[in-house]
Design a protein around this motif. Structure first.
Motif, short mmCIF file in Angstrom:
data_model
loop_
_atom_site.label_atom_id
_atom_site.label_comp_id
_atom_site.label_asym_id
_atom_site.label_seq_id
_atom_site.Cartn_x
_atom_site.Cartn_y
_atom_site.Cartn_z
N LEU A 147 0.83 -1.21 0.00
CA LEU A 147 0.00 0.00 0.00
C LEU A 147 0.86 1.25 0.00
CD1 LEU A 147 -2.94 -0.95 2.37
CD2 LEU A 147 -3.05 -0.46 -0.07
N PHE A 148 1.94 1.24 0.77
CA PHE A 148 2.83 2.40 0.76
C PHE A 148 3.52 2.56 -0.59
CE2 PHE A 148 2.08 2.81 5.17
CZ PHE A 148 2.46 4.10 5.51
N LEU A 149 3.84 1.45 -1.24
CA LEU A 149 4.41 1.53 -2.59
C LEU A 149 3.37 2.06 -3.57
CD1 LEU A 149 6.48 -1.76 -2.80
CD2 LEU A 149 7.35 0.57 -2.79
N GLU A 150 2.13 1.64 -3.40
CA GLU A 150 1.05 2.10 -4.29
C GLU A 150 0.83 3.60 -4.15
OE1 GLU A 150 -1.91 1.61 -7.15
OE2 GLU A 150 -0.58 0.04 -6.40
N TRP A 151 1.00 4.11 -2.94
CA TRP A 151 0.81 5.54 -2.68
C TRP A 151 2.08 6.35 -2.92
CZ3 TRP A 151 -1.63 3.96 2.56
CH2 TRP A 151 -2.92 3.49 2.33
N ASN A 152 3.08 5.74 -3.57
CA ASN A 152 4.34 6.40 -3.94
C ASN A 152 5.10 6.98 -2.75
OD1 ASN A 152 4.00 5.83 -6.68
ND2 ASN A 152 2.69 7.61 -6.93
N ASN A 153 5.11 6.25 -1.65
CA ASN A 153 5.86 6.69 -0.47
C ASN A 153 7.24 6.09 -0.38
OD1 ASN A 153 3.99 8.48 0.66
ND2 ASN A 153 2.81 6.78 1.49
N GLY A 154 7.58 5.19 -1.27
CA GLY A 154 8.90 4.61 -1.29
C GLY A 154 8.97 3.27 -0.60
N VAL A 155 9.89 2.46 -1.06
CA VAL A 155 10.04 1.11 -0.54
C VAL A 155 10.63 1.10 0.86
CG1 VAL A 155 12.29 0.69 -1.60
CG2 VAL A 155 10.79 -1.22 -1.16
N ILE A 156 11.48 2.05 1.19
CA ILE A 156 12.11 2.06 2.51
C ILE A 156 11.09 2.44 3.59
CG2 ILE A 156 13.90 3.14 3.92
CD1 ILE A 156 15.48 3.48 1.23
N LEU A 157 10.32 3.49 3.35
CA LEU A 157 9.30 3.90 4.31
C LEU A 157 8.21 2.83 4.43
CD1 LEU A 157 8.18 6.04 6.23
CD2 LEU A 157 6.97 7.02 4.27
#
Length: 169
Positions: A47-57
């Protein structure tokens, strides 16, 4: 957003966590919780990747989620939190970034052309730092919730949902 992709990913993240749990020979009573934690931890990351927040976060937040849920699962299944957390986060390990880092290092060792050196070095260092920070995010995310609640043993922390005390109403 394709929901079928998330359902499929949830299954595969959970199945990978289950495989590592079986490999580590955890108690059978913990397998269902590990499957669920691995699946939902992977979904948080996606979900964080889908929202373009980055793989690390995304990996950090997913690992923190798994860390807190593993403490709650430790109460209900009477096992240490690490039994749940470690197999559940292993599917988040950045295998492709590590692979491309090593591949880049090998290419740099045998590079014959100076014009290809800087782009290859840049790509290799970028993949290496991503690998390092994702692994750091997993470590911090899993251990931070356990360190925050380390004043008492996991069995002594009172959670009303999982408490077996007969005196409570």
């Amino acid at each position: 957003m394709d929901w079928m992709h998330f359902i499929e990913s949830w299954f595969w993240f959970g199945f990978a966590a289950l495989g590592f749990a079986i490999l580590f020979n955890v108690p059978k009573r913990t397998l269902t919780a590990i499957f669920m934690m691995g699946g939902f931890g992977g979904l948080v990351k996606l979900l964080f990747l889908e929202w373009n927040n980055g793989v690390i976060l995304g990996t950090l937040i997913a690992s923190i989620f798994v860390g807190f849920v593993s403490i709650a699962a430790a109460h209900s299944k009477h096992s240490p939190p690490f039994v749940f957390a470690i197999p559940a986060v292993i599917p988040m390990v950045p295998g492709s970034f590590a692979y491309y880092t090593m591949k880049g290092i090998i290419k740099l060792a045998y590079n014959q052309t100076p014009e290809d050196f800087l782009p290859l070095l840049n790509e290799t260092v970028t993949n290496g730092f991503k690998t390092m920070f994702i692994l750091l995010a997993i470590a911090v995310g899993v251990f931070a919730p356990m360190l925050l609640t380390a004043r008492e043993s996991a069995k002594q922390i009172k959670i009303p949902l999982f408490s077996h005390d007969k005196n409570q109403g």
